[in-house]
Scaffold this motif. Structure first.
Motif, PDB file in Angstrom:
ATOM      1  N   SER A 148     -12.586   5.119  -4.869  1.00 55.62           N
ATOM      2  CA  SER A 148     -12.930   4.271  -6.016  1.00 55.62           C
ATOM      3  C   SER A 148     -12.708   4.983  -7.344  1.00 55.62           C
ATOM      4  N   VAL A 149     -12.352   6.261  -7.282  1.00 52.84           N
ATOM      5  CA  VAL A 149     -12.087   7.046  -8.489  1.00 52.84           C
ATOM      6  C   VAL A 149     -10.581   7.153  -8.692  1.00 52.84           C
ATOM      7  N   ASN A 150     -10.127   6.887  -9.901  1.00 46.37           N
ATOM      8  CA  ASN A 150      -8.712   7.043 -10.235  1.00 46.37           C
ATOM      9  C   ASN A 150      -8.479   8.494 -10.637  1.00 46.37           C
ATOM     10  N   VAL A 151      -7.981   9.295  -9.721  1.00 48.10           N
ATOM     11  CA  VAL A 151      -7.824  10.732  -9.951  1.00 48.10           C
ATOM     12  C   VAL A 151      -6.481  11.022 -10.601  1.00 48.10           C
ATOM     13  N   ASP A 152      -6.531  11.698 -11.744  1.00 45.43           N
ATOM     14  CA  ASP A 152      -5.326  12.141 -12.450  1.00 45.43           C
ATOM     15  C   ASP A 152      -5.401  13.657 -12.524  1.00 45.43           C
ATOM     16  N   ALA A 153      -4.571  14.331 -11.744  1.00 46.47           N
ATOM     17  CA  ALA A 153      -4.646  15.787 -11.636  1.00 46.47           C
ATOM     18  C   ALA A 153      -3.975  16.510 -12.792  1.00 46.47           C
ATOM     19  N   ASP A 154      -3.326  15.779 -13.694  1.00 40.98           N
ATOM     20  CA  ASP A 154      -2.528  16.453 -14.714  1.00 40.98           C
ATOM     21  C   ASP A 154      -3.296  16.845 -15.975  1.00 40.98           C
ATOM     22  N   PRO A 155      -4.139  15.981 -16.566  1.00 42.65           N
ATOM     23  CA  PRO A 155      -4.716  16.319 -17.873  1.00 42.65           C
ATOM     24  C   PRO A 155      -5.685  17.495 -17.836  1.00 42.65           C
ATOM     25  N   ILE A 156      -5.879  18.103 -19.002  1.00 40.65           N
ATOM     26  CA  ILE A 156      -6.839  19.184 -19.155  1.00 40.65           C
ATOM     27  C   ILE A 156      -8.253  18.638 -19.089  1.00 40.65           C
ATOM     28  N   PHE A 157      -8.486  17.496 -19.722  1.00 34.93           N
ATOM     29  CA  PHE A 157      -9.763  16.810 -19.571  1.00 34.93           C
ATOM     30  C   PHE A 157      -9.551  15.329 -19.827  1.00 34.93           C
ATOM     31  N   VAL A 158     -10.491  14.522 -19.358  1.00 38.42           N
ATOM     32  CA  VAL A 158     -10.412  13.073 -19.499  1.00 38.42           C
ATOM     33  C   VAL A 158     -11.766  12.557 -19.974  1.00 38.42           C
ATOM     34  N   ARG A 159     -11.725  11.717 -20.997  1.00 34.98           N
ATOM     35  CA  ARG A 159     -12.926  11.003 -21.391  1.00 34.98           C
ATOM     36  C   ARG A 159     -12.816   9.616 -20.783  1.00 34.98           C
ATOM     37  N   SER A 160     -13.570   9.396 -19.726  1.00 34.48           N
ATOM     38  CA  SER A 160     -13.405   8.185 -18.939  1.00 34.48           C
ATOM     39  C   SER A 160     -14.080   6.982 -19.571  1.00 34.48           C
ATOM     40  N   SER A 161     -15.176   7.199 -20.231  1.00 30.56           N
ATOM     41  CA  SER A 161     -15.892   6.137 -20.921  1.00 30.56           C
ATOM     42  C   SER A 161     -16.558   6.781 -22.116  1.00 30.56           C
ATOM     43  N   GLY A 162     -17.408   6.086 -22.803  1.00 31.08           N
ATOM     44  CA  GLY A 162     -18.023   6.667 -23.977  1.00 31.08           C
ATOM     45  C   GLY A 162     -18.839   7.912 -23.698  1.00 31.08           C
ATOM     46  N   ARG A 163     -19.343   8.039 -22.477  1.00 30.63           N
ATOM     47  CA  ARG A 163     -20.274   9.143 -22.211  1.00 30.63           C
ATOM     48  C   ARG A 163     -19.943   9.993 -20.996  1.00 30.63           C
ATOM     49  N   VAL A 164     -18.873   9.706 -20.297  1.00 31.05           N
ATOM     50  CA  VAL A 164     -18.530  10.470 -19.103  1.00 31.05           C
ATOM     51  C   VAL A 164     -17.204  11.204 -19.324  1.00 31.05           C
TER      52      VAL A 164
END
Length: 333
Positions: A148-164
């Motif tokens: 259920s998680v969209n895993v992207d192995a490339d970026p240094i970091f991801v801001r998935s929503s306003g707080r996660v």
């Protein structure tokens, strides 16, 4: 005077040391840069409190037990731990830590995982339906364990929503913490902290964990590895397949077959990716025109620059610059 921003870092046996100390150092330097009353208060919390032995063998003394943290958490940082598996590192997820994170997360202003800490957030159900990253070595495990998680192995970091937020590893914990400082105190403070850390550049989240040479495994042929280094130093020169084959003393057809066998891509695709990487760095850190970037990177023309960016990054050079441009220290190459 407002209370300092309270950062709680979860620690537990065999946690990765830099995942804990890296962000803590960033927040400490931010306090020093701003001056006056501390803007951040960093606290280590662990099961039962006391001493925690990290994966590096260094022992950390917690400030409080998990059960004593309470609800006043502005930023909850969740690092990770790995163990050796038959095919490489395997992320370790402690059920007790997961349960505590699941219970505490709703009360936190924001939640950020560091490196393989993303596995803890995923197990706690905090990444369902979101895009997340983690250390490249456990990305496949994260995707397999949590569909259920969209895993992207490339970026240094991801801001998935306003707080996660999720961060890659291992040194990318610094980039993630710098991004949090930029959100809290502004870009200039974050850049000043990056300079104090002697980081070449405060990297943006969408950038890759890998440079082009690092993204390809070492070849079984030394001459191919030497050629890859030679290519990286001469990107503005003629790097056609015919020219590279001539340098290797092979026929064009045989060279192309060997190069693909050793690197997984054609010579032309490898050269283009390396040139796009240089163009990205120039767009991020200089005021150079698109024409100048195209020439300096070896792509030649603005038209070729546009075509390569759309093909490899699904964006335009101008849009990439607007998103990842650093505002301080820019110059022309």
């Amino acid at each position: 005077m407002s209370a300092p921003h309270r950062v709680v870092v979860v620690v537990f046996p065999d946690v990765d040391l830099l995942d804990v100390t890296g962000p803590a150092e960033v927040f400490s330097l931010a306090n020093r840069e701003v001056g006056g009353a501390p803007r951040y208060e960093v606290r280590l919390a662990g099961p039962g409190g006391g001493v925690v032995r990290t994966s590096a063998g260094v022992r950390l003394v917690t400030d409080l037990a998990l059960e004593d943290v309470g609800a006043a958490v502005d930023t909850l940082l969740v690092p990770g731990a790995v163990e050796a598996g038959p095919e490489g590192p395997v992320a370790v997820v402690d059920p007790g830590i997961v349960a505590w994170v699941r219970e505490t997360a709703p009360c936190a202003g924001r939640i950020a995982s560091v490196c393989v800490g993303a596995h803890v957030l995923a197990e706690a159900g905090l990444l369902d339906g979101l895009t997340a990253t983690t250390h490249w070595s456990t990305a496949a495990q994260l995707a397999a364990d949590y569909p259920s998680v969209n895993v992207d192995a490339d970026p240094i970091f991801v801001r998935s929503s306003g707080r996660v937020w999720t961060g890659a590893g291992i040194s990318a914990c610094l980039d993630l913490a710098l991004a949090l400082v930029a959100e809290d105190l502004g870009e200039e403070v974050a850049l000043a902290v990056a300079r104090n850390l002697v980081l070449y550049l405060k990297r943006q989240g969408g950038q890759s964990q890998f440079s082009v040479p690092l993204s390809r495994p070492a070849s079984s042929r030394r001459d191919i590895d030497e050629l890859r280094l030679w290519i990286s130093e001469r990107l503005a020169e003629d790097l056609s397949t015919a020219e590279l084959a001539s340098r290797m003393g092979l026929s064009e057809r045989h060279f192309a077959r060997v190069f693909r066998q050793e690197t997984g891509v054609s010579p032309a695709a490898y050269v283009e990716a390396a040139r796009v990487e240089v163009a990205r760095r120039l767009l991020e850190s200089t005021d150079a025109s698109l024409a100048a970037v195209a020439v300096a990177s070896g792509l030649g023309s603005v038209e070729t620059l546009h075509r390569a960016f759309r093909k490899q990054l699904a964006t335009t050079p101008a849009a990439y610059r607007r998103r990842f441009r650093t505002t301080a220290g820019a110059s022309r190459p």
